[in-house]
Enzyme design. Sequence first.
Site, PDB file in Angstrom:
ATOM      1  N   GLU A 107       0.875  -1.178   0.000  1.00 30.71           N
ATOM      2  CA  GLU A 107       0.000   0.000   0.000  1.00 30.71           C
ATOM      3  C   GLU A 107       0.905   1.218   0.000  1.00 30.71           C
ATOM      4  OE1 GLU A 107      -3.209   0.031  -0.469  1.00 30.71           O
ATOM      5  OE2 GLU A 107      -3.257  -2.153  -0.489  1.00 30.71           O
ATOM      6  N   ASP A 218       3.014  -3.288  -8.229  1.00 29.58           N
ATOM      7  CA  ASP A 218       3.763  -3.328  -6.972  1.00 29.58           C
ATOM      8  C   ASP A 218       5.266  -3.208  -7.198  1.00 29.58           C
ATOM      9  OD1 ASP A 218       1.814  -4.160  -4.578  1.00 29.58           O
ATOM     10  OD2 ASP A 218       1.150  -5.134  -6.417  1.00 29.58           O
ATOM     11  N   HIS A 275      -7.986  -2.945  -0.047  1.00 32.66           N
ATOM     12  CA  HIS A 275      -6.941  -1.923   0.035  1.00 32.66           C
ATOM     13  C   HIS A 275      -6.208  -1.914   1.368  1.00 32.66           C
ATOM     14  CE1 HIS A 275      -8.183  -0.432  -3.828  1.00 32.66           C
ATOM     15  NE2 HIS A 275      -9.407  -0.252  -3.396  1.00 32.66           N
TER      16      HIS A 275
END
Length: 312
Positions: A107, A218, A275
């Site tokens: 994140e 990512d 998330h």
Amino acid sequence: SRVSTQSTESSGINAEYGRINLRPMSSYEDCKIISDLTKEFGRIHTLSTSQLQEELSSVGHDTKGTPPVLQKRLKEHYRRVESLRHPHIVIWQRKNPYSHYAIIDFEATCDENVVGTDYMHEIIEVPLVLVAVPTARVIDIFHEYVKPNMCPQLSTFCKKLTGINQTVVNQSRDFVTVWKELEQWLDDKRVPEGAEEGQEFSEDRITNLCFITDGPWDFKKFLAKECRYNNMEFPKRCINFCNVRRKFCNFYGVKRVNIELMLKALGLEAEGRAHSGISDARNIANIVCTMIRDGAVLDNNECVDMESVYNA
């Protein structure tokens, strides 16, 4: 006629995408085996959802999932049966080369209505879920939050989206420190150097590792940016990785997916909240474990362009 389900014991549960890959046929009997299996696959496509579930249940397989998933699962079962009965024919394509999968879902800082590549995303959560391939199960988890350096104050949008509050990141360490700790955590699980070939180790000992992410972002975006911000060498172990979305679509023959749609297709319940890095990583791990049991080999299908990491 239906392929026999006798001799279903297997020493492994791994397979590739589903095509019958053959050496030259050595006899009429070999050709007939392949012909019968092809007919069996055709029969499977005529079954209703309830019929697929009933047949999967009768051979001891999971009955959850959408029709394309159930069809693939049943076809891989019969492919495995025939491979065990006739090992000289390459029906069951190849074993999984990896001992473990490392599922990561970062994140990062974000703000509402900010789009494009110029936004200075900084990673604020580093979760890694480690899956043992032979048993298709989660065996360990690494999870740390990160204190952003350039924009230490999280936006209201970011806090609401990720569920990460300001106090958590304020009390956390910088990305370089956390990443070094993660790499050491993985290295400590490696099989010792000089180990004899064929020597058995505990389930948490890594011999060959593949990183898995949900999409390319990512590593290609967030990790690449952190390397530029911190003048840090891009981790060699992350240059090649597996994009689970692409593997899922190829293996089950479905169109574009995300975590929610993959879970739904497999009949799995979502864990935690969307998330949240650790929740998403756990959910991806559940998807991966189901794919392993269904016969998928998840291997590298993405590569980070090193030139773009430092010259973007």
